[in-house]
Scaffold this active site. Structure first.
Site, PDB file in Angstrom:
ATOM      1  N   HIS A  23     -23.872   3.841  73.796  1.00 38.62           N
ATOM      2  CA  HIS A  23     -23.686   5.129  74.477  1.00 38.62           C
ATOM      3  C   HIS A  23     -24.525   6.234  73.826  1.00 38.62           C
ATOM      4  O   HIS A  23     -24.673   7.308  74.399  1.00 38.62           O
ATOM      5  CB  HIS A  23     -22.201   5.508  74.448  1.00 38.62           C
ATOM      6  CG  HIS A  23     -21.651   5.955  75.761  1.00 38.62           C
ATOM      7  ND1 HIS A  23     -22.323   5.852  76.960  1.00 38.62           N
ATOM      8  CD2 HIS A  23     -20.452   6.524  76.073  1.00 38.62           C
ATOM      9  CE1 HIS A  23     -21.565   6.330  77.935  1.00 38.62           C
ATOM     10  NE2 HIS A  23     -20.432   6.744  77.422  1.00 38.62           N
ATOM     11  N   PHE A  69     -18.537  15.329  72.543  1.00 39.81           N
ATOM     12  CA  PHE A  69     -18.212  14.011  73.068  1.00 39.81           C
ATOM     13  C   PHE A  69     -18.724  13.937  74.507  1.00 39.81           C
ATOM     14  O   PHE A  69     -18.906  14.951  75.180  1.00 39.81           O
ATOM     15  CB  PHE A  69     -16.722  13.651  72.955  1.00 39.81           C
ATOM     16  CG  PHE A  69     -16.341  13.322  71.538  1.00 39.81           C
ATOM     17  CD1 PHE A  69     -16.566  12.059  71.024  1.00 39.81           C
ATOM     18  CD2 PHE A  69     -15.812  14.303  70.706  1.00 39.81           C
ATOM     19  CE1 PHE A  69     -16.248  11.761  69.707  1.00 39.81           C
ATOM     20  CE2 PHE A  69     -15.495  14.015  69.387  1.00 39.81           C
ATOM     21  CZ  PHE A  69     -15.718  12.739  68.884  1.00 39.81           C
TER      22      PHE A  69
END
Length: 192
Positions: A23, A69
């Site tokens: 990611h 995030f």
């Protein structure tokens, strides 16, 4: 002639535990770009992330690694874009892409988010999907129930090499992307 792209955003998750996960391919790209341009990141709380300014011959380009995030990436993108009056079509977002084979690259303007939470939030905060995307293929685990574990884990040595090769190839296309030579960049990036 000034750069057509004024901000490059790499998507990822902050923290050592996520540093080497699939990611974070967008962060990997941005670290290489900053090194190439001799730009240094520093934490900027008002922009919710790490920011670097690259002073290029045709104007400044801002580099951003959101520290929010993945699912709140739009907060950082919108804050920097609003402060420097950067339009959505002057933004390039670099991110991992499940729906592209590992090591392949796709470049496009706008479109759907493909279920990518970072892209969903950026679109929501900018109010449009009309920004450029550089999609770094990480492959798919084959079962949608395995996706979360897959993107939040380290790739195999072979997959990491393929992603690193895609990052290196993508860096070669950046001059065309900055100059607005979309067709040339797309042809180069989409070739095998």
């Amino acid at each position: 002639m000034s750069n057509t792209i004024k901000m490059v955003v790499g998507l990822g998750n902050p923290g050592k535990e996520y540093e080497q996960t699939r990611h974070n391919a967008g962060f990997w790209f941005l670290d290489e770009l900053a090194w190439k341009w001799k730009a240094s990141f520093k934490e900027e709380k008002k922009f919710f992330g790490e920011v670097a300014r690259a002073a290029l011959p045709d104007g400044d380009v801002w580099l951003l690694k959101p520290a929010t995030f993945m699912n709140r990436s739009g907060q950082a993108v919108a804050a920097l874009a609003q402060f420097y009056k950067i339009k959505p079509e002057e933004i390039l977002v670099v991110h991992d892409e499940l729906d592209i084979p590992c090591g392949r690259i796709k470049f496009k303007l706008g479109g759907g988010n493909g279920g990518h939470n970072g892209l969903k939030d950026i679109q929501a905060k900018l109010g449009t999907a009309d920004y450029y995307r550089l999609r770094l293929g990480i492959g798919h685990p084959g079962d949608r129930n395995l996706v979360v574990g897959y993107v939040l884990n380290k790739p195999s040595t072979e997959h990491r090499r393929q992603i690193d090769d895609a990052v290196a190839k993508s860096l070669q296309a950046i001059p065309d992307i900055l100059a607005g030579k979309w067709e040339e960049a797309t042809r180069f990036l989409h070739s095998k």
